[in-house]
Design an enzyme around this catalytic site. Sequence first.
Site, PDB file in Angstrom:
ATOM      1  N   PRO A   2       6.918 -18.145  62.162  1.00  0.00           N
ATOM      2  CA  PRO A   2       7.787 -18.785  63.164  1.00  0.00           C
ATOM      3  C   PRO A   2       9.176 -19.044  62.595  1.00  0.00           C
ATOM      4  O   PRO A   2       9.312 -19.634  61.525  1.00  0.00           O
ATOM      5  CB  PRO A   2       7.058 -20.097  63.458  1.00  0.00           C
ATOM      6  N   GLU A   3      10.199 -18.563  63.289  1.00  0.00           N
ATOM      7  CA  GLU A   3      11.569 -18.787  62.843  1.00  0.00           C
ATOM      8  C   GLU A   3      12.215 -19.860  63.715  1.00  0.00           C
ATOM      9  O   GLU A   3      11.554 -20.471  64.559  1.00  0.00           O
ATOM     10  CB  GLU A   3      12.332 -17.463  62.882  1.00  0.00           C
ATOM     11  N   HIS A  91      -9.397 -23.332  62.821  1.00  0.00           N
ATOM     12  CA  HIS A  91      -8.104 -23.580  62.180  1.00  0.00           C
ATOM     13  C   HIS A  91      -7.320 -24.723  62.829  1.00  0.00           C
ATOM     14  O   HIS A  91      -6.129 -24.886  62.566  1.00  0.00           O
ATOM     15  CB  HIS A  91      -7.270 -22.302  62.199  1.00  0.00           C
ATOM     16  N   ARG A 110      -3.383 -19.884  58.083  1.00  0.00           N
ATOM     17  CA  ARG A 110      -3.100 -19.582  56.667  1.00  0.00           C
ATOM     18  C   ARG A 110      -2.850 -20.835  55.826  1.00  0.00           C
ATOM     19  O   ARG A 110      -2.761 -20.764  54.602  1.00  0.00           O
ATOM     20  CB  ARG A 110      -1.892 -18.643  56.572  1.00  0.00           C
ATOM     21  N   LYS A 152      30.782 -13.574  45.890  1.00  0.00           N
ATOM     22  CA  LYS A 152      29.345 -13.292  45.994  1.00  0.00           C
ATOM     23  C   LYS A 152      29.103 -11.778  46.028  1.00  0.00           C
ATOM     24  O   LYS A 152      29.694 -11.062  46.832  1.00  0.00           O
ATOM     25  CB  LYS A 152      28.774 -13.919  47.271  1.00  0.00           C
TER      26      LYS A 152
END
Length: 271
Positions: A2-3, A91, A110, A152
């Site tokens: 999930p973002e 779960h 997980r 960078k």
Amino acid sequence: MPELPEVETTRRGIAPHIEGQTLTEVIIRQPKLRWPVPENLKHIITGLTFRSVSRRAKYLLLDTDTGTLLVHLGMSGSLRIITSGQTAGKHDHIDFIFTDNTVLRFNDPRRFGAVLWTQDDAARHPLLKDLGPEPLLPGFNGELLYTLSRSKKTPVKSFIMDSHIVVGVGNIYANEALFRAGIHPGRQAGKIALSRYQKLADCIRIILRQAIEQGGTTLRDFVNEAGKPGYFRQQLSVYGRAGSPCIHCQKPLTEIRINNRSTVFCSACQR
């Protein structure tokens, strides 16, 4: 995983059901998550009322009068509003039960997610205090990216995925934003002009807002608070489309690995 859009979708979905609601019971079936659930959590928060549900990066912050519950969905976690008495699955690790019999259920196959508690200012929590700005708030812009990128040598895709630079730009949305901005994901961050960073910042905001509006990207392990998948993936321009024609020039999209993450781009449109 999930973002940010998935987490924001979850926040918007659960907030109306639990804001202003008082906890009557907390059932912890599995405390061994990424970090152990505090042993005394159920005793601390039972009887408290969630005043607000906010988000910082990919952390959900459930605020009470005496502290904040921090929830992270990890790799495969979800929060769902269910009816009282619904049988828990394998779960379904934690249930938060409220006075109106609403149940907020935390599921995480997980077990890389987290449910933590702090009595201090959540912004100063070790997991949050060093995070970069939110991409959808005024503090994030092209000037910031340009300033932080000077000298960078890291690829720009890795640069914008660094949560110390800006939070919430995960792999899927980094691919999409760079494509929309016309920037090659492997270009050194320090060699990109201010004008291009201004466009990139705009594209990041557009991509994330579109994803939030669509309810989050459909990923195998993500379901929103109602147990239904999001519907944004069908609109992705490059991620998951390696070898398919570019939507602009029809040239086959290229896939490479940057920091061991799938990176898809158009070699003609992105430079």
